[in-house]
Design an enzyme around this catalytic site. Structure first.
Site, PDB file in Angstrom:
ATOM      1  N   CYS A 171      -3.569  -2.951  -9.344  1.00 14.47           N
ATOM      2  CA  CYS A 171      -5.097  -2.081 -10.013  1.00 14.47           C
ATOM      3  C   CYS A 171      -4.964  -1.176  -9.849  1.00 14.47           C
ATOM      4  O   CYS A 171      -6.434  -0.532 -10.516  1.00 14.47           O
ATOM      5  CB  CYS A 171      -5.490  -2.075  -8.839  1.00 14.47           C
ATOM      6  N   CYS A 219      -5.844   2.112  -2.348  1.00 14.10           N
ATOM      7  CA  CYS A 219      -6.869   2.004  -1.073  1.00 14.10           C
ATOM      8  C   CYS A 219      -6.556   2.035   0.461  1.00 14.10           C
ATOM      9  O   CYS A 219      -5.203   2.501   0.511  1.00 14.10           O
ATOM     10  CB  CYS A 219      -7.303   0.331  -0.967  1.00 14.10           C
ATOM     11  N   CYS A 222       0.022  -3.236  -2.700  1.00 18.55           N
ATOM     12  CA  CYS A 222      -0.558  -2.022  -2.466  1.00 18.55           C
ATOM     13  C   CYS A 222       1.040  -1.023  -1.752  1.00 18.55           C
ATOM     14  O   CYS A 222       1.024  -0.377  -1.657  1.00 18.55           O
ATOM     15  CB  CYS A 222      -1.527  -1.641  -1.461  1.00 18.55           C
TER      16      CYS A 222
END
Ligand code: FES
Length: 135
Positions: free
Chosen positions: A36, A61, A105
């Site tokens: 990302c 995030c 993540c």
């Protein structure tokens, strides 16, 4: 697509532990997420081979914030060897899981710890690669 986050994830996202930076850190790691493009920075204070303090900052995030918060909690007070053994899987388990699309993540925290340890060894004049691997 709606995600369901565990209560622990929501808690660590809303009240992240160990956010910030450490002045005069003994090791600083910075990594980017290849999926990302988000960024994570990790700061370590090390005494007698033990991580006495750790802080992080991220452009990631909510899942990245929660996993880093939990990861820092899990390595604080541990030896460097123990910290290097921490996997993103163990961090996710400690948070009662993540939605599959957010698993990438959680890799940021694990890699940032390795990068910071690597920097620590480099500052000590020790080649980190045989110990930490390629970061
Ligand atoms: Fe980039 Fe989660 S989407 S760290």
């Amino acid at each position: 697509m709606a995600f369901t986050y565990s209560e622990k994830v929501m808690d660590h996202f809303a009240n992240p532990r160990n956010v910030g930076e450490i002045e005069n850190a003994d090791g600083i790691g910075e990594v980017g997420n290849s999926k990302c493009g988000d960024i994570m920075k990790m700061y370590l204070k090390v005494e007698d081979n033990t991580i006495t303090d750790v802080k992080f900052k991220t452009f990631g995030c909510g899942a990245a914030i929660a996993t880093s918060s939990m990861a820092t909690e899990l390595i604080k007070g541990k030896t460097i060897d123990e910290a290097l053994k921490l996997t993103n899987k163990a961090v996710m388990e400690a948070l009662d899981g993540l939605p599959p699309v957010k698993v990438h993540c959680s890799v940021l925290a694990e890699e940032a710890i390795k990068s910071a340890v690597s920097d620590y060894y480099t500052r000590q004049g020790i080649d980190p690669e045989p110990i930490v691997g390629k970061v």
